[in-house]
Structures are given as structure tokens and as C-alpha cells.
Write a protein that holds these residues in place. Sequence first.
Motif, PDB file in Angstrom:
ATOM      1  N   LEU A  53      -1.211  -2.526   5.506  1.00  0.00           N
ATOM      2  CA  LEU A  53      -0.026  -2.647   6.345  1.00  0.00           C
ATOM      3  C   LEU A  53       0.072  -4.015   6.997  1.00  0.00           C
ATOM      4  CD1 LEU A  53      -0.260   0.852   8.068  1.00  0.00           C
ATOM      5  CD2 LEU A  53       1.185   0.210   6.128  1.00  0.00           C
ATOM      6  N   PHE A  54      -1.084  -4.637   7.186  1.00  0.00           N
ATOM      7  CA  PHE A  54      -1.111  -5.946   7.830  1.00  0.00           C
ATOM      8  C   PHE A  54      -1.920  -6.923   6.987  1.00  0.00           C
ATOM      9  CE2 PHE A  54      -0.656  -2.905  11.335  1.00  0.00           C
ATOM     10  CZ  PHE A  54       0.482  -3.403  11.959  1.00  0.00           C
ATOM     11  N   ALA A  55      -1.462  -8.163   6.979  1.00  0.00           N
ATOM     12  CA  ALA A  55      -2.235  -9.250   6.384  1.00  0.00           C
ATOM     13  C   ALA A  55      -2.874 -10.012   7.537  1.00  0.00           C
ATOM     14  CB  ALA A  55      -1.332 -10.162   5.562  1.00  0.00           C
ATOM     15  N   ARG A  56      -4.215 -10.052   7.561  1.00  0.00           N
ATOM     16  CA  ARG A  56      -4.907 -10.691   8.674  1.00  0.00           C
ATOM     17  C   ARG A  56      -5.038 -12.189   8.431  1.00  0.00           C
ATOM     18  NH1 ARG A  56      -5.455  -5.347   7.487  1.00  0.00           N
ATOM     19  NH2 ARG A  56      -6.166  -4.068   9.252  1.00  0.00           N
ATOM     20  N   ASN A  57      -4.945 -12.939   9.504  1.00  0.00           N
ATOM     21  CA  ASN A  57      -5.190 -14.382   9.441  1.00  0.00           C
ATOM     22  C   ASN A  57      -5.809 -14.820  10.768  1.00  0.00           C
ATOM     23  OD1 ASN A  57      -3.005 -14.855  11.324  1.00  0.00           O
ATOM     24  ND2 ASN A  57      -1.615 -14.488   9.572  1.00  0.00           N
ATOM     25  N   ARG A  58      -6.088 -16.101  10.908  1.00  0.00           N
ATOM     26  CA  ARG A  58      -6.774 -16.580  12.103  1.00  0.00           C
ATOM     27  C   ARG A  58      -5.903 -16.468  13.353  1.00  0.00           C
ATOM     28  NH1 ARG A  58      -9.806 -22.163  10.096  1.00  0.00           N
ATOM     29  NH2 ARG A  58     -11.229 -21.160   8.590  1.00  0.00           N
ATOM     30  N   ARG A  59      -4.620 -16.598  13.205  1.00  0.00           N
ATOM     31  CA  ARG A  59      -3.739 -16.553  14.368  1.00  0.00           C
ATOM     32  C   ARG A  59      -3.349 -15.133  14.767  1.00  0.00           C
ATOM     33  NH1 ARG A  59       0.899 -20.619  12.485  1.00  0.00           N
ATOM     34  NH2 ARG A  59       0.573 -19.363  10.604  1.00  0.00           N
ATOM     35  N   GLY A  60      -3.607 -14.168  13.928  1.00  0.00           N
ATOM     36  CA  GLY A  60      -3.272 -12.780  14.234  1.00  0.00           C
ATOM     37  C   GLY A  60      -3.057 -11.995  12.969  1.00  0.00           C
ATOM     38  N   VAL A  61      -1.954 -11.293  12.898  1.00  0.00           N
ATOM     39  CA  VAL A  61      -1.652 -10.497  11.719  1.00  0.00           C
ATOM     40  C   VAL A  61      -0.173 -10.630  11.400  1.00  0.00           C
ATOM     41  CG1 VAL A  61      -3.500  -8.813  12.100  1.00  0.00           C
ATOM     42  CG2 VAL A  61      -1.254  -8.443  13.138  1.00  0.00           C
ATOM     43  N   ALA A  62       0.165 -10.294  10.159  1.00  0.00           N
ATOM     44  CA  ALA A  62       1.558 -10.248   9.722  1.00  0.00           C
ATOM     45  C   ALA A  62       1.766  -8.966   8.942  1.00  0.00           C
ATOM     46  CB  ALA A  62       1.890 -11.471   8.872  1.00  0.00           C
ATOM     47  N   LEU A  63       2.955  -8.447   9.003  1.00  0.00           N
ATOM     48  CA  LEU A  63       3.256  -7.228   8.254  1.00  0.00           C
ATOM     49  C   LEU A  63       3.319  -7.516   6.765  1.00  0.00           C
ATOM     50  CD1 LEU A  63       6.051  -5.658  10.492  1.00  0.00           C
ATOM     51  CD2 LEU A  63       3.895  -4.540   9.886  1.00  0.00           C
ATOM     52  N   THR A  64       2.725  -6.636   5.991  1.00  0.00           N
ATOM     53  CA  THR A  64       2.883  -6.701   4.549  1.00  0.00           C
ATOM     54  C   THR A  64       4.230  -6.081   4.182  1.00  0.00           C
ATOM     55  OG1 THR A  64       1.891  -4.536   4.186  1.00  0.00           O
ATOM     56  CG2 THR A  64       0.392  -6.441   4.260  1.00  0.00           C
ATOM     57  N   GLU A  65       4.555  -6.145   2.892  1.00  0.00           N
ATOM     58  CA  GLU A  65       5.802  -5.521   2.448  1.00  0.00           C
ATOM     59  C   GLU A  65       5.785  -4.025   2.734  1.00  0.00           C
ATOM     60  OE1 GLU A  65       8.614  -5.253  -1.571  1.00  0.00           O
ATOM     61  OE2 GLU A  65       6.788  -6.467  -1.574  1.00  0.00           O
ATOM     62  N   ALA A  66       4.628  -3.379   2.535  1.00  0.00           N
ATOM     63  CA  ALA A  66       4.502  -1.944   2.817  1.00  0.00           C
ATOM     64  C   ALA A  66       4.653  -1.680   4.313  1.00  0.00           C
ATOM     65  CB  ALA A  66       3.159  -1.424   2.319  1.00  0.00           C
ATOM     66  N   GLY A  67       4.044  -2.552   5.130  1.00  0.00           N
ATOM     67  CA  GLY A  67       4.154  -2.389   6.581  1.00  0.00           C
ATOM     68  C   GLY A  67       5.584  -2.554   7.060  1.00  0.00           C
ATOM     69  N   THR A  68       6.282  -3.551   6.481  1.00  0.00           N
ATOM     70  CA  THR A  68       7.677  -3.770   6.855  1.00  0.00           C
ATOM     71  C   THR A  68       8.529  -2.558   6.500  1.00  0.00           C
ATOM     72  OG1 THR A  68       7.420  -6.159   6.528  1.00  0.00           O
ATOM     73  CG2 THR A  68       9.663  -5.278   6.505  1.00  0.00           C
ATOM     74  N   ALA A  69       8.253  -1.956   5.343  1.00  0.00           N
ATOM     75  CA  ALA A  69       9.015  -0.773   4.923  1.00  0.00           C
ATOM     76  C   ALA A  69       8.709   0.430   5.812  1.00  0.00           C
ATOM     77  CB  ALA A  69       8.701  -0.451   3.461  1.00  0.00           C
ATOM     78  N   LEU A  70       7.454   0.547   6.254  1.00  0.00           N
ATOM     79  CA  LEU A  70       7.053   1.708   7.044  1.00  0.00           C
ATOM     80  C   LEU A  70       7.562   1.631   8.479  1.00  0.00           C
ATOM     81  CD1 LEU A  70       5.371   4.306   7.463  1.00  0.00           C
ATOM     82  CD2 LEU A  70       3.389   2.830   7.937  1.00  0.00           C
ATOM     83  N   LEU A  71       7.736   0.434   9.036  1.00  0.00           N
ATOM     84  CA  LEU A  71       7.985   0.281  10.465  1.00  0.00           C
ATOM     85  C   LEU A  71       9.210   1.062  10.969  1.00  0.00           C
ATOM     86  CD1 LEU A  71       7.112  -0.960  13.107  1.00  0.00           C
ATOM     87  CD2 LEU A  71       8.407  -3.041  12.506  1.00  0.00           C
ATOM     88  N   PRO A  72      10.403   0.951  10.371  1.00  0.00           N
ATOM     89  CA  PRO A  72      11.541   1.711  10.919  1.00  0.00           C
ATOM     90  C   PRO A  72      11.345   3.220  10.822  1.00  0.00           C
ATOM     91  CG  PRO A  72      12.138   0.643   8.851  1.00  0.00           C
ATOM     92  CD  PRO A  72      10.803   0.070   9.252  1.00  0.00           C
ATOM     93  N   ALA A  73      10.717   3.668   9.727  1.00  0.00           N
ATOM     94  CA  ALA A  73      10.459   5.103   9.599  1.00  0.00           C
ATOM     95  C   ALA A  73       9.464   5.567  10.651  1.00  0.00           C
ATOM     96  CB  ALA A  73       9.944   5.423   8.199  1.00  0.00           C
ATOM     97  N   ALA A  74       8.451   4.742  10.930  1.00  0.00           N
ATOM     98  CA  ALA A  74       7.451   5.097  11.942  1.00  0.00           C
ATOM     99  C   ALA A  74       8.098   5.185  13.325  1.00  0.00           C
ATOM    100  CB  ALA A  74       6.327   4.065  11.933  1.00  0.00           C
ATOM    101  N   ARG A  75       8.982   4.217  13.634  1.00  0.00           N
ATOM    102  CA  ARG A  75       9.677   4.275  14.931  1.00  0.00           C
ATOM    103  C   ARG A  75      10.505   5.561  15.034  1.00  0.00           C
ATOM    104  NH1 ARG A  75       9.231  -0.690  17.362  1.00  0.00           N
ATOM    105  NH2 ARG A  75       9.190  -2.556  16.020  1.00  0.00           N
ATOM    106  N   ASP A  76      11.191   5.925  13.959  1.00  0.00           N
ATOM    107  CA  ASP A  76      12.033   7.120  13.969  1.00  0.00           C
ATOM    108  C   ASP A  76      11.189   8.379  14.165  1.00  0.00           C
ATOM    109  OD1 ASP A  76      14.676   8.478  13.429  1.00  0.00           O
ATOM    110  OD2 ASP A  76      13.501   9.309  11.784  1.00  0.00           O
ATOM    111  N   ILE A  77      10.045   8.455  13.480  1.00  0.00           N
ATOM    112  CA  ILE A  77       9.171   9.630  13.608  1.00  0.00           C
ATOM    113  C   ILE A  77       8.652   9.761  15.039  1.00  0.00           C
ATOM    114  CG2 ILE A  77       6.938  10.585  12.925  1.00  0.00           C
ATOM    115  CD1 ILE A  77       7.473   9.417  10.114  1.00  0.00           C
ATOM    116  N   LEU A  78       8.232   8.649  15.613  1.00  0.00           N
ATOM    117  CA  LEU A  78       7.725   8.696  16.985  1.00  0.00           C
ATOM    118  C   LEU A  78       8.827   9.078  17.966  1.00  0.00           C
ATOM    119  CD1 LEU A  78       5.401   5.533  17.006  1.00  0.00           C
ATOM    120  CD2 LEU A  78       4.709   7.938  16.959  1.00  0.00           C
TER     121      LEU A  78
END
Length: 336
Positions: A53-78
Amino acid sequence: MATLTRMELRHLHYFVTVADELHYRRAAQRLHVAQPGLSQQIKAFERELGVELFARNRRGVALTEAGTALLPAARDILARADAAVALARRYGTGEAGQLTVSLTRSAPGGIVTEIVDTFRTAHPAVEVYLTSGYTALHEQRLRERSIDAAFVRPPLGPDTDLTYCPISLEPIVTAMPRTDPLARKRRLRPADVIGKPLVWWPREHGSGMWDHMLDQIYGEGVRPRIAHWEPEEERMLHAVAQGRGITFVTEGKAKTLRIPGVVYRRFADPVPSVPLAVAWLTDNPNPALRRFADTVSATARVTRDSNPQPTALTFRRVAPRHPATEPPQVPVGGPR
């Protein structure tokens, strides 16, 4: 395929928070959890889903394509989960739900309307269903749990399974033919009506009120001869207009029933009166009923403060001493 569990709802919450911050430390601070523990929970969630879901790097993390797709659905479920919890709490606390209240036709408005309207305004998410009946029927229906609360005329039966809150006292007035000599009086005394033929209603509609009214007018336990029986007030007043006798009704009912040929006269002090109360089954678990009882109590207290009335009433259940004065069988058609 992963199935949604309570643990996974927590995983979704963690995932959305990290996605908002794109930084594990800041996300951990928002969630009030340790950063290593949060990182482990996200990794466990990714293993369960089988995707990163996340691509890790030294400055933090970034959403992967799967994470980006999951985010709106996750907000709706919560959001849906929060709404479901809130809905359950509203029903559990009585802020929402259903309530069946039965009115008594002998009190057509006034404080009855005030209580119902006040409750509906304060609790718009509670569906209030209204019906009507007489006191004896209300006691039966409360015990059968077909209604939640009812406006009644105390005193009630001796059983302790019902709770009731007195809300007002209402004067009794005499209804008589316009041609009756009593109509020339401005105020009546009980002695004025002694011996007058009485048009009356069946005791089984509300034995407590039946006894209480006659006790105050004729004397405790004294029962007049009933000249004519009718099942409810409007029929009683039509019989009065026909010259069959006099009758007694509450002042509130007199204001709503104007029958040609019938006049009303009040009693002199001490004025006979009947109480009005709201009753419910003591062990009724409906949370909305608790809210309604609070409204009843508050409204009754305001009424007493603005229009002082006796705060304690002593009622006595008196068995009729002249059973022969009651009809053998009268169709039950009118509420009391």
C-alpha cells in the motif's frame, strides 16, 4: 480473499491515517500509538491483502497504485462504520426509535398536546405513533406491551407493575338541559344535583375515575341511581339535550363539545376535579420511553409551577355499594 473483521477496521483506520500524513511518526502521534507498532500493523495489513500500500523512502512514504485505489473505499467503510455505531447508540439511548402513545378522549388537548409536541420537537428521530382509548383499556394494553405509554385518569388498579406521573387536575362541570332550573345558577353545590336523574358511563371504562368523580359529588361510597347509560361523552350530552337527565364531564371536554340545548355550570369551591396522568409499564425496556417520561415529568413540573395545584392527591378505590345501579352489559365504545 481477506474478509472484513473488527481488527481490519482498525487496520483501515491506521492505513487512512498514514495515507493522510504520508509519514509514520506523525501518523503514530495522531493515533497515540508507538511508531514501530504502527509500522508492523501496516505490514500485517499488506500481507493480508497481498499487495503493498505504501512505497517507503527516506523522507517518508508514498501511496502505491493499490493504496491510492483503496483510500476512498477505506474512508467510505470507516464513515459507514462510524454511522452504524452512532445509529446504534441513538437507538440505545432513546434519541431515535419508535414510541406508541395512547391518548384519552376525555382530555382532547391542552397539556396532552403540549407533551406530545414537545417530545416530537426534542426527539425528531423517534417515530411517535398515536392511538386512543379509555383508562381500563390502556392498563390492559400497557401490560400486553402493545403501547408504550398512555394518558390515563387515576387512580389505577392496585397492581404495582405500572408507573404513572400525574400531570394536571381538571375541574368537573355539570351539563344540563338549558331549560333546567339549575341553569339559572352561576355555581353549583353538590346538594343541588342530589336527586337529579343522572346520565352516566360504564364503570368498566375506568373504575378509578368513575368512583373518584361520584365520591366527590355525592359523598364517599354513595352511588346515585343512574337514569340513562351511554358509552361516551358525546352520547351522554345528546341524552342530556333530550331531557334524560344531567351529567358530569371535565371542563376541557366541555370546551370541545358544544351540544345544542346543553349548558355547563361549574361547582363552587371546593371544586370537584379529576387528575390526568401518563402511565407506562415499569419494566418496559424501550429507551425512547425513558426520554418520553423525562418530557412528561418536566412538563408537569412547569405546569405546577405556573399554575399551582395540589401536589399530593389521596385516592381511594371504593367498591360500588349499589351494583344494581350499573347496567348488566353496555357495549364498550367510548374512551374515558
